[in-house]
Design a protein around this motif. Structure first.
Motif, PDB file in Angstrom:
ATOM      1  N   ALA A   6       0.843  -1.196   0.000  1.00 39.03           N
ATOM      2  CA  ALA A   6       0.000   0.000   0.000  1.00 39.03           C
ATOM      3  C   ALA A   6       0.878   1.246   0.000  1.00 39.03           C
ATOM      4  O   ALA A   6       2.020   1.211   0.459  1.00 39.03           O
ATOM      5  N   ASP A   7       0.327   2.329  -0.525  1.00 41.36           N
ATOM      6  CA  ASP A   7       1.023   3.610  -0.447  1.00 41.36           C
ATOM      7  C   ASP A   7       0.042   4.674   0.020  1.00 41.36           C
ATOM      8  O   ASP A   7      -1.138   4.412   0.192  1.00 41.36           O
ATOM      9  N   SER A   8       0.555   5.859   0.254  1.00 41.28           N
ATOM     10  CA  SER A   8      -0.294   6.943   0.746  1.00 41.28           C
ATOM     11  C   SER A   8      -0.548   7.992  -0.328  1.00 41.28           C
ATOM     12  O   SER A   8      -0.906   9.128  -0.021  1.00 41.28           O
ATOM     13  N   GLY A  11      -4.009   7.127  -4.920  1.00 35.29           N
ATOM     14  CA  GLY A  11      -4.754   5.929  -5.305  1.00 35.29           C
ATOM     15  C   GLY A  11      -4.749   5.761  -6.810  1.00 35.29           C
ATOM     16  O   GLY A  11      -4.066   6.473  -7.534  1.00 35.29           O
ATOM     17  N   VAL A  12      -5.511   4.796  -7.277  1.00 39.48           N
ATOM     18  CA  VAL A  12      -5.587   4.479  -8.705  1.00 39.48           C
ATOM     19  C   VAL A  12      -7.014   4.712  -9.177  1.00 39.48           C
ATOM     20  O   VAL A  12      -7.956   4.202  -8.569  1.00 39.48           O
ATOM     21  N   ASP A  13      -7.151   5.470 -10.226  1.00 40.43           N
ATOM     22  CA  ASP A  13      -8.475   5.712 -10.804  1.00 40.43           C
ATOM     23  C   ASP A  13      -9.048   4.365 -11.255  1.00 40.43           C
ATOM     24  O   ASP A  13      -8.439   3.676 -12.073  1.00 40.43           O
ATOM     25  N   ASP A  58      -7.057  -2.036  -4.970  1.00 39.82           N
ATOM     26  CA  ASP A  58      -8.084  -1.301  -4.233  1.00 39.82           C
ATOM     27  C   ASP A  58      -7.543   0.069  -3.885  1.00 39.82           C
ATOM     28  O   ASP A  58      -6.342   0.320  -3.989  1.00 39.82           O
ATOM     29  N   ASN A  59      -8.420   0.938  -3.440  1.00 35.97           N
ATOM     30  CA  ASN A  59      -8.047   2.264  -2.968  1.00 35.97           C
ATOM     31  C   ASN A  59      -8.591   2.451  -1.563  1.00 35.97           C
ATOM     32  O   ASN A  59      -9.754   2.153  -1.297  1.00 35.97           O
ATOM     33  N   ASP A  60      -7.731   2.944  -0.663  1.00 37.40           N
ATOM     34  CA  ASP A  60      -8.147   3.289   0.691  1.00 37.40           C
ATOM     35  C   ASP A  60      -7.062   4.201   1.251  1.00 37.40           C
ATOM     36  O   ASP A  60      -6.081   3.722   1.799  1.00 37.40           O
ATOM     37  N   GLY A  62      -4.953   5.718  -0.554  1.00 35.37           N
ATOM     38  CA  GLY A  62      -3.815   5.329  -1.378  1.00 35.37           C
ATOM     39  C   GLY A  62      -4.127   4.044  -2.109  1.00 35.37           C
ATOM     40  O   GLY A  62      -5.179   3.442  -1.915  1.00 35.37           O
ATOM     41  N   ALA A  63      -3.203   3.615  -2.949  1.00 30.65           N
ATOM     42  CA  ALA A  63      -3.392   2.376  -3.707  1.00 30.65           C
ATOM     43  C   ALA A  63      -2.994   1.180  -2.848  1.00 30.65           C
ATOM     44  O   ALA A  63      -2.046   1.249  -2.071  1.00 30.65           O
ATOM     45  N   ILE A  64      -3.731   0.089  -2.999  1.00 29.61           N
ATOM     46  CA  ILE A  64      -3.416  -1.167  -2.313  1.00 29.61           C
ATOM     47  C   ILE A  64      -3.404  -2.266  -3.367  1.00 29.61           C
ATOM     48  O   ILE A  64      -4.407  -2.514  -4.026  1.00 29.61           O
TER      49      ILE A  64
END
Length: 81
Positions: A6-8, A11-13, A58-60, A62-64
């Motif tokens: 995950a990152d902060s 996120g990814v569209d 997923d997005n939360d 950031g991207a996961i």
């Protein structure tokens, strides 16, 4: 086995997720040095598929990215390819 990264970032569209798994596609701008870009996610997807696993995005906050791989049983013989 489950591996989550995950990152902060933003996120990814969701409309562009499939696009990011294509060779040469990147969300980063082209640098002055050039070089290879847009290979990582495409290569991860190929490796995961060859190992019989799955890759989810997923997005939360950031991207996961979550990779799920089947575990080999010790002493088991792999079926012929």
């Amino acid at each position: 086995m489950v591996i989550s990264i995950a990152d902060s970032g933003p996120g990814v569209d969701p409309d562009l997720i499939e696009e990011f798994f294509r060779m040469g596609v990147s969300s980063k701008p082209v640098s002055a040095e050039g070089g290879s870009r847009g290979l990582g996610l495409a290569l991860v997807r190929q490796a995961v598929a060859r190992l019989g696993g799955s890759l989810e995005v997923d997005n939360d906050a950031g991207a996961i990215f979550t990779v799920t791989l089947p575990l080999a049983i010790r002493g088991a013989v792999a079926p012929p390819a």
